[in-house]
Motif scaffolding. Structure first.
Motif, PDB file in Angstrom:
ATOM      1  N   ASN A  75     -24.452  39.293  89.619  1.00 28.62           N
ATOM      2  CA  ASN A  75     -25.201  40.296  88.151  1.00 28.62           C
ATOM      3  C   ASN A  75     -24.906  41.830  88.583  1.00 28.62           C
ATOM      4  O   ASN A  75     -25.222  42.702  89.260  1.00 28.62           O
ATOM      5  N   ALA A  76     -23.676  42.545  87.734  1.00 26.98           N
ATOM      6  CA  ALA A  76     -23.656  43.517  87.498  1.00 26.98           C
ATOM      7  C   ALA A  76     -24.037  44.654  86.641  1.00 26.98           C
ATOM      8  O   ALA A  76     -24.197  45.778  85.939  1.00 26.98           O
ATOM      9  N   GLY A  77     -25.344  44.101  86.146  1.00 23.15           N
ATOM     10  CA  GLY A  77     -25.856  44.550  85.148  1.00 23.15           C
ATOM     11  C   GLY A  77     -27.066  45.424  85.759  1.00 23.15           C
ATOM     12  O   GLY A  77     -27.608  45.971  87.089  1.00 23.15           O
ATOM     13  N   THR A  78     -27.932  45.651  84.237  1.00 26.34           N
ATOM     14  CA  THR A  78     -29.267  47.496  84.724  1.00 26.34           C
ATOM     15  C   THR A  78     -30.508  46.164  84.643  1.00 26.34           C
ATOM     16  O   THR A  78     -31.318  46.987  86.101  1.00 26.34           O
ATOM     17  N   SER A  79     -30.042  45.474  84.978  1.00 28.65           N
ATOM     18  CA  SER A  79     -31.561  44.542  84.858  1.00 28.65           C
ATOM     19  C   SER A  79     -31.713  42.840  85.749  1.00 28.65           C
ATOM     20  O   SER A  79     -30.204  42.787  85.167  1.00 28.65           O
ATOM     21  N   MET A  80     -33.211  42.517  85.793  1.00 30.49           N
ATOM     22  CA  MET A  80     -32.593  41.221  86.601  1.00 30.49           C
ATOM     23  C   MET A  80     -32.374  40.195  85.763  1.00 30.49           C
ATOM     24  O   MET A  80     -32.351  40.062  84.114  1.00 30.49           O
ATOM     25  N   LEU A  81     -31.300  39.306  86.089  1.00 30.36           N
ATOM     26  CA  LEU A  81     -30.456  38.224  85.503  1.00 30.36           C
ATOM     27  C   LEU A  81     -31.532  36.462  85.445  1.00 30.36           C
ATOM     28  O   LEU A  81     -31.804  36.618  87.117  1.00 30.36           O
ATOM     29  N   ALA A  82     -31.678  36.432  84.866  1.00 34.86           N
ATOM     30  CA  ALA A  82     -32.835  34.331  85.003  1.00 34.86           C
ATOM     31  C   ALA A  82     -31.554  33.550  84.373  1.00 34.86           C
ATOM     32  O   ALA A  82     -31.926  33.018  83.484  1.00 34.86           O
ATOM     33  N   LEU A  83     -30.612  32.700  85.381  1.00 32.99           N
ATOM     34  CA  LEU A  83     -30.002  32.211  84.746  1.00 32.99           C
ATOM     35  C   LEU A  83     -30.096  30.799  84.597  1.00 32.99           C
ATOM     36  O   LEU A  83     -31.014  29.799  85.612  1.00 32.99           O
TER      37      LEU A  83
END
Lengths: 243, 510
Positions: B373-381
């Motif tokens: 997860n290279a993003g700014t917020s939590m990933l709920a996959l």
């Protein structure tokens, strides 16, 4: 075509041990005996699993590649621009494509003169042009129609740079292009011949954003046909025609 | 009595109601959708999809619309110094992009790996054109500016003379780099971009300083100077531990990382005869998995998630003066006010994710998924139709009892999760064959410019549901409306393909 070109390596540069392995490996491969090594030299790895009969034998700088991409694949990027009946010479440091030393353009009775240019490229040459970051040491070269131009291209940066000219006649230069490229600091020399028409040819480095950020220039043949846009120190931005 | 009073009130016996004259509501108008792209462009060579062996390198079948070029895979396994001229010319790589040296431990694969990376700008500006340069489209018609690491290439940045599209080596996300545990690795960054950058190895075992004393951590505030435009610098490492890690630029990290300068860095377990596929361009399907992965898994996919606030990404086109771009990005843009509007999986949003990031599988397989997860917020996959098992956190294997099986997997910023996706149809690990969506369940992650469906939606597709050109054989609404720029410009009523009478269409005059 096989005159030994004037080409020198300046320092290989601080590339470290492993690139030396690469250079030595290539020269060993040229001799066809990749696994033999001189005392003190690194041995190139070759696993049993690989087909040992496939070796690079053609990295000498004068190698010509003719139609190596098969039918219908000219200029599609798979074998590099301009391959297919064109010529390219390439090694660890440098690449020259579509060199032309003696095919006189059909509108020229003869070669009018031999011109030698030296072009330097690097970040240092952007210093005279505010807002840019890379540059050539000159942004314009003036030559006469039908002249044979030998360019010594010198890269003073530690990254890739190119000297690429567009708009040449396509029957002589695939895709109208003559291209010189240096993988890092060093130099290479190549030759091309311009036709008789008085024209401004675009010269640039095609690495993403190098042209926009300073590596744009023009080759003016004779009186030329008007400045190209956005050449540092010479012209401003393109003005699209009014709707 | 009560009833009569009520009736009188209802009939308005005392005061008569008034009403406006009848006005017919406007008709629905048909919104022109413009050019709808094909699911799969026809420029792809179908032989690329086949399983094949090139130059002694075994390459798995890849039934995607846009599979990786097998010639590139062979180059990434052998090294550019171990190719014939013709093989090298079949790729866009420079002669020194990937040099593989000696087999130090004698186990049948090279252990000296020298990687050369450049920095490329995609969808950049030009003073002479309003169109972006060296383009990379993340969704139909959507081309925000990006930066990416790329293996050192040669020749033009575009795919050919007539095109403005970036060549296939130059794309998001930055490529997955794979090495073997114990390899002596040198990564040289040749900074071909107009801003300073570094490489920081995240989670990868590396010494703080190199043998010659130069800083090796890529952090300007502690470790060493930034690599300025035109300069190169080499990082050296010999990682002792295997796992799914990352690498990214550590200059103005909040901006540069989000601009795209981040990728997966995988250290594979050491095995004999295990030359690894050093680059996986665009992440996604790994067509030459390592020996260790092949021991337990049938297929392997690298998945990189990131979000995009186009306000940041379009700064690079706001001016051609590098000083103004620097000022705007470093001193005017406010990360605290950022509003991400595009969400990418392996560099694309839905529907483009369907061309490249489908997880193709078959019954009774084990599929390895490496997620960053290279993003700014939590990933709920969330994976439809399956409950995968979490096997590793941040590249470290979990004890068996700690390996949770669930259907929404949380991944924080810069965390990595390894999943084992089993397609055994037992009602728990898999519910059977089909086309099963997998996506971020934080609803924002499935939008593009606030339109749905978009964002990082992709699908797990069993082979029986996949056409030869890599298109999932769906049986729902047509996917074609999503393949037009107008849809994500918010111009098209979303149900128009299912609503021929326009009852839910665009009212005239709006």
């Amino acid at each position: 075509m096989n005159d030994s070109p004037e080409r020198k390596f300046s320092a290989i540069g601080p590339r470290g041990l492993f690139s030396s392995i690469g250079v030595i490996a290539l020269s060993q491969l040229v001799s066809g005996h990749a696994l033999a090594n001189e005392p003190g030299e690194e041995q190139l790895f070759r696993a049993e699993a690989y087909d040992a009969s496939e070796q690079r034998t053609d990295l000498a700088i004068d190698k010509t590649m003719e139609g190596s991409c098969g039918e219908g694949k000219c200029g599609e990027g798979k074998c590099g621009e301009g391959s297919c009946g064109s010529n390219m010479r390439m090694d660890e440091l440098a690449m020259v494509m579509n060199e032309n030393k003696d095919n006189i353009p059909k509108d020229c009775p003869q070669i009018s003169e031999d011109i030698k240019l030296t072009v330097k490229a690097g970040r240092e040459y952007s210093l005279g042009h505010n807002g840019t970051i890379f540059g050539f040491d000159a942004n314009e070269w003036r030559v006469s129609p039908c002249s044979r131009i030998t360019v010594t291209f010198i890269n003073e940066d530690q990254v890739r740079h190119q000297w690429m000219i567009h708009g040449l006649p396509k029957y002589l230069y695939p895709q109208g292009m003559y291209h010189m490229e240096l993988n890092g600091e060093g130099q290479v020399t190549g030759t091309f011949i311009v036709p008789s028409n008085e024209k401004n040819y675009l010269v640039h480095c095609d690495i993403a954003q190098h042209m926009e950020k300073g590596m744009k220039a023009q080759l003016v043949v004779g009186k030329g046909d008007g400045n190209l846009p956005s050449i540092p120190g010479i012209s401003g931005a393109y003005i699209p025609p009014a709707e | 009595m009560v009833v009569v009073t009520l009736l009188a009130g209802l009939l308005g016996a005392c005061d008569k109601a008034t009403y406006e004259p009848y006005k017919e509501p406007p008709p629905s108008i048909k919104v022109e959708q413009g050019e709808v792209q094909a699911f799969c462009p026809e420029t792809i060579d179908p032989t690329w999809r086949e399983a094949q062996t090139i130059a002694g390198v075994e390459i798995q079948e890849s039934r995607l619309c846009l599979p990786d070029n097998p010639s590139d895979i062979a180059a990434f396994v052998r090294g550019t110094n171990n190719l014939t001229m013709t093989q090298l010319m079949g790729t866009q790589l420079s002669t020194d992009a990937l040099v593989k040296g000696r087999d130090l431990d004698g186990d049948g694969d090279p252990d000296e790996i020298h990687i050369r990376l450049e920095v490329v700008e995609l969808n950049g500006g030009s003073p002479d054109s309003s169109d972006p340069m060296t383009t990379f489209e993340i969704a139909p018609g959507v081309k925000p500016g990006f930066w990416a690491f790329a293996p050192k290439t040669r020749g033009m940045a575009t795919e050919n003379f007539e095109s403005n599209v970036a060549n296939s080596m130059l794309r998001l996300p930055s490529p997955t780099i794979r090495v073997e545990q114990g390899d002596k690795v040198t990564i040289t960054l040749e900074n071909s971009h107009y801003f300073p950058h570094t490489i920081h190895l995240h989670g990868v075992d590396h010494p703080y300083v190199k043998e010659n004393g130069e800083g090796n951590d890529g952090v300007p505030q502690t470790s060493g100077p930034m690599i300025m435009p035109g300069q190169r610098f080499s990082y050296e490492l010999q990682p002792r531990h295997a796992g799914t890690m990352a690498y990214h630029c550590h200059v103005q990290t909040g901006a540069h990382l989000l601009m795209g300068l981040i990728g997966l860095f995988v250290i594979e377990e050491n095995r004999p005869n295990n030359p690894v596929q050093t680059f996986n361009i665009g992440a996604g399907h790994v067509r030459h998995p390592s020996v260790a992965v092949r021991e337990s898994y049938d297929r392997e996919y690298d998945l990189l998630y990131i979000d995009t606030d186009t306000e940041l990404h379009n700064i690079i086109r706001s001016s051609n003066d590098v000083r103004k771009i620097a000022k705007s990005m470093n001193r005017e843009y406010k990360l605290s006010e950022s509003t991400p509007d595009y969400f990418l999986l392996n560099g694309r949003s839905f529907p483009y994710t369907l061309r490249e990031s489908i997880i193709v599988t078959a019954p009774d397989e084990n599929v390895k998924l490496r997620i960053l997860n290279a993003g700014t917020s939590m990933l709920a996959l969330h994976t439809h139709g399956h409950k995968p098992t979490i096997t590793h956190y941040d590249g470290v294997e979990l004890a068996e009892a700690a390996q949770v099986t669930r259907d929404v997997i949380m991944v924080g910023s810069a965390q990595r999760v390894d999943l084992k996706l089993s397609t055994h149809n037992d009602g728990l690990h898999s519910y059977g064959e089909g086309i099963w969506l997998y996506h971020d369940h934080t609803e924002l992650g499935i939008t593009s410019n606030n339109m749905m469906p978009g964002g990082n939606i992709a699908t797990i597709v069993y082979e029986s549901y996949l056409s030869p050109e890599g298109m999932p054989k769906t049986q729902g609404v047509s996917l074609m409306p999503y393949f037009s720029p107008e849809y994500y410009q918010r111009k098209v009523p979303v149900w128009s393909a299912s609503d021929p009478d326009g009852q839910l269409g665009e009212p005239q005059g709006e």
